[in-house]
Design a protein around this motif. Structure first.
Motif, mmCIF file in Angstrom:
data_model
loop_
_atom_site.group_PDB
_atom_site.id
_atom_site.type_symbol
_atom_site.label_atom_id
_atom_site.label_comp_id
_atom_site.label_asym_id
_atom_site.label_seq_id
_atom_site.Cartn_x
_atom_site.Cartn_y
_atom_site.Cartn_z
ATOM 1 N N VAL A 37 0.835 -1.196 0.000
ATOM 2 C CA VAL A 37 0.000 0.000 0.000
ATOM 3 C C VAL A 37 0.875 1.254 0.000
ATOM 4 O O VAL A 37 1.742 1.410 0.861
ATOM 5 C CB VAL A 37 -0.945 0.024 1.226
ATOM 6 C CG1 VAL A 37 -1.835 1.258 1.187
ATOM 7 C CG2 VAL A 37 -1.791 -1.246 1.278
ATOM 8 N N PHE A 38 0.631 2.136 -0.960
ATOM 9 C CA PHE A 38 1.308 3.433 -0.986
ATOM 10 C C PHE A 38 0.577 4.405 -0.056
ATOM 11 O O PHE A 38 -0.655 4.471 -0.058
ATOM 12 C CB PHE A 38 1.323 4.008 -2.398
ATOM 13 C CG PHE A 38 2.370 3.408 -3.289
ATOM 14 C CD1 PHE A 38 3.643 3.957 -3.345
ATOM 15 C CD2 PHE A 38 2.090 2.301 -4.064
ATOM 16 C CE1 PHE A 38 4.617 3.406 -4.152
ATOM 17 C CE2 PHE A 38 3.055 1.738 -4.880
ATOM 18 C CZ PHE A 38 4.328 2.289 -4.924
ATOM 19 N N CYS A 39 1.339 5.163 0.716
ATOM 20 C CA CYS A 39 0.787 6.229 1.550
ATOM 21 C C CYS A 39 1.346 7.555 1.044
ATOM 22 O O CYS A 39 2.557 7.785 1.141
ATOM 23 C CB CYS A 39 1.176 6.025 3.015
ATOM 24 S SG CYS A 39 0.469 4.555 3.790
ATOM 25 N N ALA A 40 0.487 8.404 0.510
ATOM 26 C CA ALA A 40 0.944 9.717 0.056
ATOM 27 C C ALA A 40 1.504 10.513 1.229
ATOM 28 O O ALA A 40 2.384 11.360 1.062
ATOM 29 C CB ALA A 40 -0.196 10.469 -0.616
ATOM 30 N N ASN A 41 1.003 10.245 2.434
ATOM 31 C CA ASN A 41 1.571 10.788 3.679
ATOM 32 C C ASN A 41 1.460 12.310 3.733
ATOM 33 O O ASN A 41 2.388 12.998 4.155
ATOM 34 C CB ASN A 41 3.036 10.348 3.822
ATOM 35 C CG ASN A 41 3.529 10.424 5.254
ATOM 36 O OD1 ASN A 41 2.749 10.386 6.196
ATOM 37 N ND2 ASN A 41 4.832 10.529 5.415
ATOM 38 N N GLN A 42 0.307 12.832 3.328
ATOM 39 C CA GLN A 42 0.064 14.268 3.354
ATOM 40 C C GLN A 42 -1.041 14.585 4.358
ATOM 41 O O GLN A 42 -1.854 13.727 4.693
ATOM 42 C CB GLN A 42 -0.344 14.761 1.969
ATOM 43 C CG GLN A 42 0.663 14.445 0.877
ATOM 44 C CD GLN A 42 2.021 15.039 1.138
ATOM 45 O OE1 GLN A 42 2.186 16.254 1.188
ATOM 46 N NE2 GLN A 42 3.017 14.177 1.312
ATOM 47 N N GLY A 43 -1.058 15.823 4.828
ATOM 48 C CA GLY A 43 -2.096 16.254 5.749
ATOM 49 C C GLY A 43 -1.612 16.298 7.179
ATOM 50 O O GLY A 43 -0.437 16.079 7.476
ATOM 51 N N PRO A 44 -2.517 16.554 8.117
ATOM 52 C CA PRO A 44 -2.151 16.611 9.533
ATOM 53 C C PRO A 44 -1.586 15.278 10.024
ATOM 54 O O PRO A 44 -1.851 14.223 9.444
ATOM 55 C CB PRO A 44 -3.478 16.944 10.229
ATOM 56 C CG PRO A 44 -4.337 17.550 9.165
ATOM 57 C CD PRO A 44 -3.932 16.891 7.889
ATOM 58 N N ARG A 45 -0.854 15.348 11.114
ATOM 59 C CA ARG A 45 -0.170 14.154 11.647
ATOM 60 C C ARG A 45 -1.139 13.010 11.931
ATOM 61 O O ARG A 45 -0.864 11.858 11.614
ATOM 62 C CB ARG A 45 0.566 14.568 12.927
ATOM 63 C CG ARG A 45 1.490 13.512 13.526
ATOM 64 C CD ARG A 45 2.222 14.153 14.679
ATOM 65 N NE ARG A 45 3.201 13.300 15.306
ATOM 66 C CZ ARG A 45 3.227 13.038 16.616
ATOM 67 N NH1 ARG A 45 2.293 13.556 17.400
ATOM 68 N NH2 ARG A 45 4.167 12.284 17.123
ATOM 69 N N GLN A 46 -2.299 13.314 12.521
ATOM 70 C CA GLN A 46 -3.250 12.258 12.855
ATOM 71 C C GLN A 46 -3.799 11.596 11.600
ATOM 72 O O GLN A 46 -3.973 10.369 11.560
ATOM 73 C CB GLN A 46 -4.404 12.812 13.689
ATOM 74 C CG GLN A 46 -5.350 11.739 14.237
ATOM 75 C CD GLN A 46 -4.641 10.718 15.111
ATOM 76 O OE1 GLN A 46 -3.921 11.089 16.040
ATOM 77 N NE2 GLN A 46 -4.824 9.427 14.818
ATOM 78 N N LYS A 47 -4.052 12.381 10.567
ATOM 79 C CA LYS A 47 -4.532 11.822 9.297
ATOM 80 C C LYS A 47 -3.478 10.902 8.696
ATOM 81 O O LYS A 47 -3.785 9.798 8.214
ATOM 82 C CB LYS A 47 -4.869 12.972 8.334
ATOM 83 C CG LYS A 47 -5.025 12.578 6.869
ATOM 84 C CD LYS A 47 -6.193 11.629 6.632
ATOM 85 C CE LYS A 47 -6.373 11.361 5.132
ATOM 86 N NZ LYS A 47 -7.340 10.273 4.895
ATOM 87 N N ARG A 48 -2.224 11.326 8.735
ATOM 88 C CA ARG A 48 -1.149 10.501 8.183
ATOM 89 C C ARG A 48 -0.978 9.212 8.985
ATOM 90 O O ARG A 48 -0.720 8.147 8.416
ATOM 91 C CB ARG A 48 0.158 11.304 8.145
ATOM 92 C CG ARG A 48 0.103 12.464 7.157
ATOM 93 C CD ARG A 48 1.420 13.204 7.029
ATOM 94 N NE ARG A 48 1.735 14.010 8.192
ATOM 95 C CZ ARG A 48 2.781 13.834 8.972
ATOM 96 N NH1 ARG A 48 3.644 12.850 8.733
ATOM 97 N NH2 ARG A 48 2.999 14.620 10.007
ATOM 98 N N LEU A 49 -1.138 9.310 10.295
ATOM 99 C CA LEU A 49 -1.039 8.111 11.138
ATOM 100 C C LEU A 49 -2.197 7.156 10.851
ATOM 101 O O LEU A 49 -2.000 5.936 10.756
ATOM 102 C CB LEU A 49 -1.031 8.507 12.613
ATOM 103 C CG LEU A 49 -0.971 7.352 13.619
ATOM 104 C CD1 LEU A 49 0.296 6.528 13.434
ATOM 105 C CD2 LEU A 49 -1.068 7.882 15.044
ATOM 106 N N ASP A 50 -3.389 7.693 10.703
ATOM 107 C CA ASP A 50 -4.553 6.848 10.389
ATOM 108 C C ASP A 50 -4.344 6.107 9.069
ATOM 109 O O ASP A 50 -4.676 4.920 8.950
ATOM 110 C CB ASP A 50 -5.822 7.699 10.304
ATOM 111 C CG ASP A 50 -6.262 8.239 11.669
ATOM 112 O OD1 ASP A 50 -5.799 7.705 12.698
ATOM 113 O OD2 ASP A 50 -7.059 9.200 11.687
ATOM 114 N N ASP A 51 -3.803 6.810 8.072
ATOM 115 C CA ASP A 51 -3.558 6.182 6.774
ATOM 116 C C ASP A 51 -2.505 5.079 6.888
ATOM 117 O O ASP A 51 -2.625 4.012 6.263
ATOM 118 C CB ASP A 51 -3.099 7.234 5.757
ATOM 119 C CG ASP A 51 -4.210 8.183 5.359
ATOM 120 O OD1 ASP A 51 -5.384 7.886 5.657
ATOM 121 O OD2 ASP A 51 -3.906 9.240 4.763
#
Length: 880
Positions: free
Chosen positions: A419-433
């Motif tokens: 799974v690719f994670c673009a890893n953008q946005g707030p820290r919590q959003k990135r952690l959730d992804d």
């Protein structure tokens, strides 16, 4: 909270990175040296002085003074050795007297831990002081020596501060990496930035540069609080001690062989062949580095082990590869984490039932859904957070790395998710992804695809745990897109010899522009460039028109604004004005367009050819050398995944992402049929795309999808035909000949997801076939995709399924439609409910043909025939 435009770090470029300062900000600078901290303190003090702000410097450390020479600064000398309560009371009194809006500079907090003999007390100090400054809307700078403190200190500091910035030195320049910036966001706010000339800060977006900087950092590692002092830590502590003794010259390196083997069995592999390979090419230092980047405990799995061993092989055999390889700073999620996840989320007993071939799918779908919503132990969760902070906003990919994956004998290609994670946005959003990606891969162990593969390979009883490999996505930022300049797969043995100039032993590369997903997946309605490494200009396409028609048209990339993986037209990527020398990968072309008045005018476009990559770079020679060295080390053909990027000096950096043994039988030679086959007895003849080992075998059953009838079907009916083909492939053999094979012949691409391009079967439906034949008749602009290196190709290789493409309009190719349709159709006898499809689907059984039906394949000559054999000959040959 709102940014105050007057407040400043004193560095305009840094203000832009952080999106300004907010009253109440506590900024923590994690540095390698006090000098680095001071380089940010001085401009901060100068800017505050210009604004007429009250500036207080708390002086308590042993290092040289930071801001004492500035007359605008009030210096408060403190003595931490007098005790915690007296120290903190004096600071709070000073803050109270200074009032709102003051600016504060603290010495390095690391000295406090020394004076108080406690990281925990340092954490307590910060948790009491930071909110006090926040409440009076002041601004404060704190220094902290990175890597010197336990989580008792760094954890509370990270949780409490508004801004936390890592500072790195690299090649004479400072780099800042904002780990936390509260109440502000930008697409690059958590990206590594280089401090350029003056006060400018430029984002570093090239993966090779970021990895080089980060890999050289003395990083403190993951939160290891959950590991305790068990067997794992004790063993690695012993190894660290041994390494230090070797470096001091008080211990011989040869004395650590048993210790190395023990650590390899703990962390790398328990497969004897892989273990032997690891022992020959990994050092004690290499294995200790794994521990520092491992979440949880256990093995790193086959994919991670292959990547690490292959990189070590290259650098060990030719030191030049240390510069040619893009540095990696990957993380590993140990296999024990998977088992813990399975147990704690109530799936263990379902997994136990999967060892029985009769019940291995029972409850699997329910278990898969449970894993998709499962929870993680707190210690593991904290380590995921640490890893995410390390990567910042760099795109990452979470890849399966199971214990059996990529080992000798089993590739598991495409059976588990990545799974690719673009890893953008707030820290919590990135952690959730990130956590969703981990859950998805864990859940894929319960998929029918993976379990059926294990069942067919006799692996249900084997210990199959899922480790994970988390890699920084190779490439750079180009507008809103992130992608590598080129990527693909390469094989040390080329099974597709389309020209007499090609030597199979020289290897072959399949290359695409952008992410390599288009190279490892069989992309419908698009093409890749296949390069024979000893004859790179010998294309499978036979003419310039073919080369233009069969060029790659779409590019996979990470869309940073949409925060997801995207597929775009190459022309749209070019409009993003990528910082790439396009001539390396594409050729300019002029095409006519028409304006409203109808007059023609020229418009310049680009077409992907990769000629510049072949002619103007060392790509081909590097790939040949790499594959040759890896094949020699593995003692077998190998299959690698890679990405390629070029810096401003045109230096070629190869990111070796994966390496595994290639389960392929080399072509050999085949013996021609003893008798001359009459033209009318040849049912099918192919020349130009024959992949697999040479053979002469009897055909037990031939399933033929009639192209003309199939092309007239509606989409829903094409799916119905595909399901019937799957049912036919699962039927018992029609006679007791153990050598007879099932042959599938059909239009377009087998296994396509687009019915207009072929027959949409899944590989699991047709994996009982001995040969697949694709007839190029679906569309004029569609050719069979040879798919070297794709998951589809690896499935064919592992099961020794012959692949044949027939080009009816080319010399040496022929389909005997009359002969195929004159033979009795056994469809209704085998599947009575399928009788209405008899005009589309024909089933020919060899037993009904005097002398039988045979298949002859000569891979070196790229020739194959299916024919009716005379009764005079019954001899069989198979030269694999």
């Amino acid at each position: 909270m709102h940014v105050d435009a007057q407040l400043s770090t004193g560095l305009a470029g840094l203000d832009r990175v952080l999106r300004g300062l907010i009253p109440g900000d506590n900024l923590v600078w994690q540095v390698e040296s006090i000098e680095d901290y001071d380089s940010f303190v001085k401009p901060f003090v100068a800017a505050a002085s210009v604004l007429g702000k009250k500036i207080v410097y708390f002086r308590f450390a042993r290092h040289a003074p930071l801001a004492a020479t500035d007359p605008a600064v009030e210096v408060r000398s403190l003595f931490p050795e007098n005790g915690f309560e007296a120290f903190i009371a004096e600071i709070h009194h000073a803050i109270e007297r200074s009032g709102a809006g003051a600016h504060y500079v603290f010495d390095s907090l690391s000295d406090l831990a020394v004076d108080w003999y406690s990281d925990q007390m340092l954490g307590n100090f910060f948790m009491l002081t930071c909110p006090y400054i926040y409440d009076v809307k002041a601004i404060a700078y704190f220094g902290l020596l990175r890597g010197r403190h336990a989580k008792d200190a760094s954890g509370p500091i990270m949780d409490t501060a508004q801004v936390v910035i890592d500072v790195y030195g690299h090649r004479g320049r400072l780099h800042v990496h904002p780990l936390k910036v509260q109440h502000r966001f930008s697409p690059t706010i958590h990206t590594l930035h280089e401090r350029a000339a003056g006060d400018d800060f430029r984002p570093v977006t090239e993966s090779a540069t970021i990895a080089e900087i980060m890999a050289g950092v003395d990083w403190s590692g993951l939160d290891a609080a959950g590991r305790g002092l068990g067997v794992w830590n004790v063993a690695f502590t012993e190894a660290e001690k041994a390494l230090h003794e070797i470096e001091r010259g008080v211990r011989c390196a040869g004395d650590t062989a048993e210790l190395l083997r023990r650590l390899l069995r703990m962390a790398v592999s328990r497969d004897e062949r892989m273990l032997d390979l690891a022992e020959r090419h990994l050092r004690l230092r290499d294995v200790l580095a794994i521990r520092k980047r491992m979440i949880g405990t256990g093995l790193v799995g086959g994919k991670a082990a292959g990547m690490l061993i292959a990189r070590s092989v290259l650098k060990g055999q030719n030191p030049a590869w240390a510069d040619r390889l893009e540095p990696h700073d990957s993380f590993y999620v140990g296999s024990d984490v998977y088992y813990t996840f399975v147990v704690r989320n109530g799936v263990w007993w379902v997994r136990e039932k999967q060892k029985d071939p009769a019940t291995f799918l029972d409850g699997a779908e329910t278990a898969r859904r449970q894993l998709l919503t499962g929870g993680f132990p707190p210690s593991v969760w904290r380590q995921f957070v640490d890893m995410l902070d390390y990567f910042g906003q760099s795109p990452i990919v979470v890849r399966s790395s199971s214990l059996l994956e990529d080992n000798y004998g089993n590739s598991f290609a495409g059976k588990y998710d990545s799974v690719f994670c673009a890893n953008q946005g707030p820290r919590q959003k990135r952690l959730d992804d990130l956590l969703a990606a981990v859950r998805a891969i864990y859940a894929s162990t319960m998929s029918e695809r993976a379990l059926t593969y294990r069942a067919h390979r006799g692996l249900l009883e084997r210990d199959e745990q899922m480790a994970l490999l988390v890699q920084r996505v190779s490439g750079g930022m180009h507008g809103r897109l992130f992608f590598p300049q080129a990527a693909g797969v390469a094989l040390s043995y080329n099974p597709y010899v389309w020209s007499a100039d090609i030597r199979p032993e020289a290897g072959v590369a399949r290359v695409v522009f952008g992410l390599g997903t288009r190279a490892v997946e069989r992309s419908d309605n698009d093409y890749t460039r296949i390069i024979a490494l000893n004859a790179p200009h010998r294309r499978p396409d036979s003419s310039p028109t073919d080369a233009r028609q069969y060029a790659q048209r779409r590019v996979d990339a990470i869309d940073l604004e949409a925060n997801q993986l995207a597929s775009l037209d190459f022309a749209d990527v070019v409009r993003q004005k990528p910082r790439i020398r396009l001539e390396t990968f594409a050729a300019r072309e002029a095409r006519a367009v028409h304006n409203d008045a109808g007059r023609g005018q020229g418009e310049e476009t680009w077409r992907l050819t990769f000629e510049g990559l072949i002619d103007d770079t060392p790509f081909v020679s590097h790939m040949r050398e790499m594959l040759e060295m890896l094949e020699k080390a593995y003692g077998a053909s190998v299959d690698v995944e890679y990405a390629v990027n070029f810096d401003d000096e045109k230096a070629c950096k190869i990111n070796l992402l994966q390496c595994r043994p290639l389960q392929i039988k080399k072509g050999g030679t085949s013996v021609k049929p003893e008798e001359k086959v009459d033209v009318e007895d040849v049912l099918l003849r192919a020349h130009g795309a024959v992949i697999g080992h040479s053979r002469i075998v009897p055909v037990d059953r031939l399933v033929y999808v009639v192209p003309e009838a199939y092309s007239r079907l509606a989409t829903a009916d094409r799916y119905s035909v595909a399901r019937l083909v799957g049912r036919l492939a699962r039927l018992p053999r029609s006679r007791n000949d153990p050598d007879g094979i099932l042959v599938l012949v059909g239009p377009g691409r087998w296994g396509t997801t687009t019915p207009s391009l072929g027959v949409p079967v899944s590989f699991g439906e047709i994996d009982a076939a001995g040969a697949l034949c694709e007839i190029v008749v679906m569309r004029e602009d569609l050719v069979p995709d040879v798919s070297l290196g794709t998951h589809f190709f690896n499935d064919l290789v592992e099961l020794e399924i012959l692949y044949v493409a027939v080009f009816p309009d080319r010399s040496g190719n022929h389909i005997n439609t009359r002969g195929l349709e004159a033979t009795p159709n056994r469809l209704a006898d085998l599947l009575p409910d399928a009788a209405p499809w008899a005009s589309v689907l024909r089933v020919i059984e060899s037993a009904a043909v005097p002398g039988g039906i045979w298949l002859s394949a000569n891979t070196p000559q790229q020739h194959a025939e299916i024919y009716r054999r005379s009764q005079a000959s019954s001899k069989t040959g198979d030269n694999g």
